[in-house]
Write a protein that holds these residues in place. Structure first.
Motif, short mmCIF file in Angstrom:
data_model
loop_
_atom_site.label_atom_id
_atom_site.label_comp_id
_atom_site.label_asym_id
_atom_site.label_seq_id
_atom_site.Cartn_x
_atom_site.Cartn_y
_atom_site.Cartn_z
N GLY A 20 0.81 -1.20 0.00
CA GLY A 20 0.00 0.00 0.00
C GLY A 20 0.85 1.25 0.00
N VAL A 21 0.45 2.24 0.81
CA VAL A 21 1.17 3.52 0.86
C VAL A 21 2.52 3.38 1.55
CG1 VAL A 21 -0.95 4.87 0.82
CG2 VAL A 21 0.00 4.15 3.01
N ARG A 22 2.77 2.24 2.19
CA ARG A 22 4.04 2.04 2.89
C ARG A 22 5.14 1.56 1.97
NH1 ARG A 22 2.09 -2.47 6.75
NH2 ARG A 22 1.34 -3.12 4.69
N ALA A 23 4.84 1.39 0.69
CA ALA A 23 5.82 0.85 -0.26
C ALA A 23 7.08 1.70 -0.30
CB ALA A 23 5.21 0.77 -1.65
N PRO A 24 8.25 1.09 -0.18
CA PRO A 24 9.50 1.86 -0.24
C PRO A 24 9.67 2.52 -1.60
CG PRO A 24 9.88 -0.37 0.60
CD PRO A 24 8.49 -0.34 0.07
N LYS A 25 10.32 3.66 -1.60
CA LYS A 25 10.56 4.38 -2.84
C LYS A 25 11.47 3.57 -3.76
CE LYS A 25 12.23 8.83 -4.61
NZ LYS A 25 12.84 10.14 -4.23
N GLY A 26 11.07 3.43 -5.00
CA GLY A 26 11.89 2.76 -6.00
C GLY A 26 11.64 1.28 -6.15
N VAL A 27 10.76 0.68 -5.32
CA VAL A 27 10.56 -0.77 -5.40
C VAL A 27 9.85 -1.15 -6.70
CG1 VAL A 27 8.35 -0.77 -4.16
CG2 VAL A 27 9.81 -2.80 -4.12
N VAL A 28 8.93 -0.31 -7.17
CA VAL A 28 8.25 -0.60 -8.45
C VAL A 28 9.25 -0.58 -9.59
CG1 VAL A 28 6.51 0.22 -10.08
CG2 VAL A 28 6.02 0.28 -7.64
N GLN A 29 10.08 0.45 -9.62
CA GLN A 29 11.09 0.55 -10.68
C GLN A 29 12.05 -0.63 -10.64
OE1 GLN A 29 10.04 2.85 -8.63
NE2 GLN A 29 9.97 4.90 -9.54
N LEU A 30 12.45 -1.04 -9.43
CA LEU A 30 13.36 -2.17 -9.30
C LEU A 30 12.74 -3.44 -9.86
CD1 LEU A 30 15.94 -3.56 -8.20
CD2 LEU A 30 14.74 -3.81 -6.01
N CYS A 31 11.50 -3.70 -9.49
CA CYS A 31 10.84 -4.94 -9.92
C CYS A 31 10.56 -4.94 -11.42
CB CYS A 31 9.55 -5.14 -9.13
SG CYS A 31 9.83 -5.48 -7.38
N VAL A 32 10.17 -3.80 -11.97
CA VAL A 32 9.95 -3.71 -13.42
C VAL A 32 11.25 -3.96 -14.17
CG1 VAL A 32 9.38 -2.13 -15.31
CG2 VAL A 32 7.94 -2.20 -13.28
N THR A 33 12.34 -3.36 -13.68
CA THR A 33 13.65 -3.54 -14.33
C THR A 33 14.11 -4.99 -14.23
OG1 THR A 33 14.24 -1.27 -13.77
CG2 THR A 33 16.03 -2.75 -14.38
N LEU A 34 13.94 -5.60 -13.05
CA LEU A 34 14.33 -7.00 -12.88
C LEU A 34 13.54 -7.90 -13.83
CD1 LEU A 34 14.65 -7.35 -8.99
CD2 LEU A 34 16.48 -7.62 -10.67
N PHE A 35 12.23 -7.69 -13.90
CA PHE A 35 11.42 -8.53 -14.78
C PHE A 35 11.86 -8.38 -16.23
CE2 PHE A 35 7.93 -9.15 -17.72
CZ PHE A 35 7.43 -10.39 -17.33
#
Length: 253
Positions: free
Chosen positions: A90-105
């Motif tokens: 939710g709103v507690r998501a660390p900054k940059g985690v979405v970008q990291l996971c998209v890049t990893l995938f």
């Protein structure tokens, strides 16, 4: 030639091919006393260049009115990752985690799909080499623990290893810093390595039975490659979710 003779010949060719293949063998180069797998480095660079080229091309052609197919695929990937992150943190998501996971995938997917190219003998999927997947897994685990440390503070960070019982702390530490990165890495490496090995073995079969199993296996191998990229990214999100979720326990105490 009878059907039994054809089967015997194909079986003999397959056994001979398996004997000639050296699993895990990589051409190497020495530099400053260190050994480098040159094919893994080459294929990693290729995957990285493809990823950067696609990203730059998409950014240049991006349009809100008439998005390209590549842009639509990328937006679907980002939306899926964002949805999983929101569900886990939710709103507690660390900054940059979405970008990291998209890049990893994206990187893992492109790396895995290099197996479908005819250049595989020279540049095999870099994810079939543990020397790449281990650092990727360590990157995830270290990032997760850094987030956990920052969110909870040193006291609660070290304290959660002793839950529910203090004598289990060594097991929890080994699981966190050894078990998780090893399992995360080997899950990806094992499937891609096995797929590449099967393609190598099938490639040694007689020409009259080669085209069908090779084509079918490459399609299946691409499916497995996409699935493993998805699993790696999803587990990364889950690990971050656990680190952030434990923040509530720290705040409660």
């Amino acid at each position: 030639m009878t059907g039994y003779q054809i089967n015997d010949l194909a079986s003999g060719q397959l056994v001979l091919a398996a004997e000639q293949i050296e699993p895990g063998h990589h051409p190497t180069a020495q530099l400053f006393g260190l050994t480098f797998n040159t094919d893994t480095i080459l294929s990693t660079v290729i995957a990285g260049v493809i990823l950067l080229a696609l990203g730059l091309y998409m950014a240049r052609k991006a349009s809100a009115g008439k998005p390209s197919k590549l842009q639509l695929i990328f937006e679907m990937l980002v939306e899926w990752v964002q949805g999983q992150v929101n569900e886990q943190m939710g709103v507690r998501a660390p900054k940059g985690v979405v970008q990291l996971c998209v890049t990893l995938f994206a990187f893992i997917l492109i790396s895995n799909w290099l197996a479908a190219l005819p250049t595989e003998p020279v540049a095999p999927p870099p994810t079939s080499d543990v020397n790449l997947v281990y650092p990727m897994a360590l990157l995830v685990i270290i990032s997760v623990n850094v987030v956990s440390w920052r969110r909870k503070g040193a006291k609660h960070y070290f304290g959660h290893f002793a839950k529910p019982y203090a004598f289990l702390a060594p097991i929890e530490i080994v699981t966190q810093f050894f078990g998780r990165p090893v399992s995360l890495a080997l899950r990806l490496w094992g499937n891609i390595f096995a797929g590449g090995l099967m393609v190598m073995v099938i490639g040694q079969m007689p020409a009259y039975v080669l085209w069908l199993p090779n084509a079918a296996w490459k399609l299946f191998d691409m499916f497995i490659g996409a699935l493993q990229a998805l699993i790696f990214s999803l587990l990364t999100i889950i690990y971050f979710g656990e680190a952030v979720g434990e923040e509530d326990e720290a705040a409660a105490h």
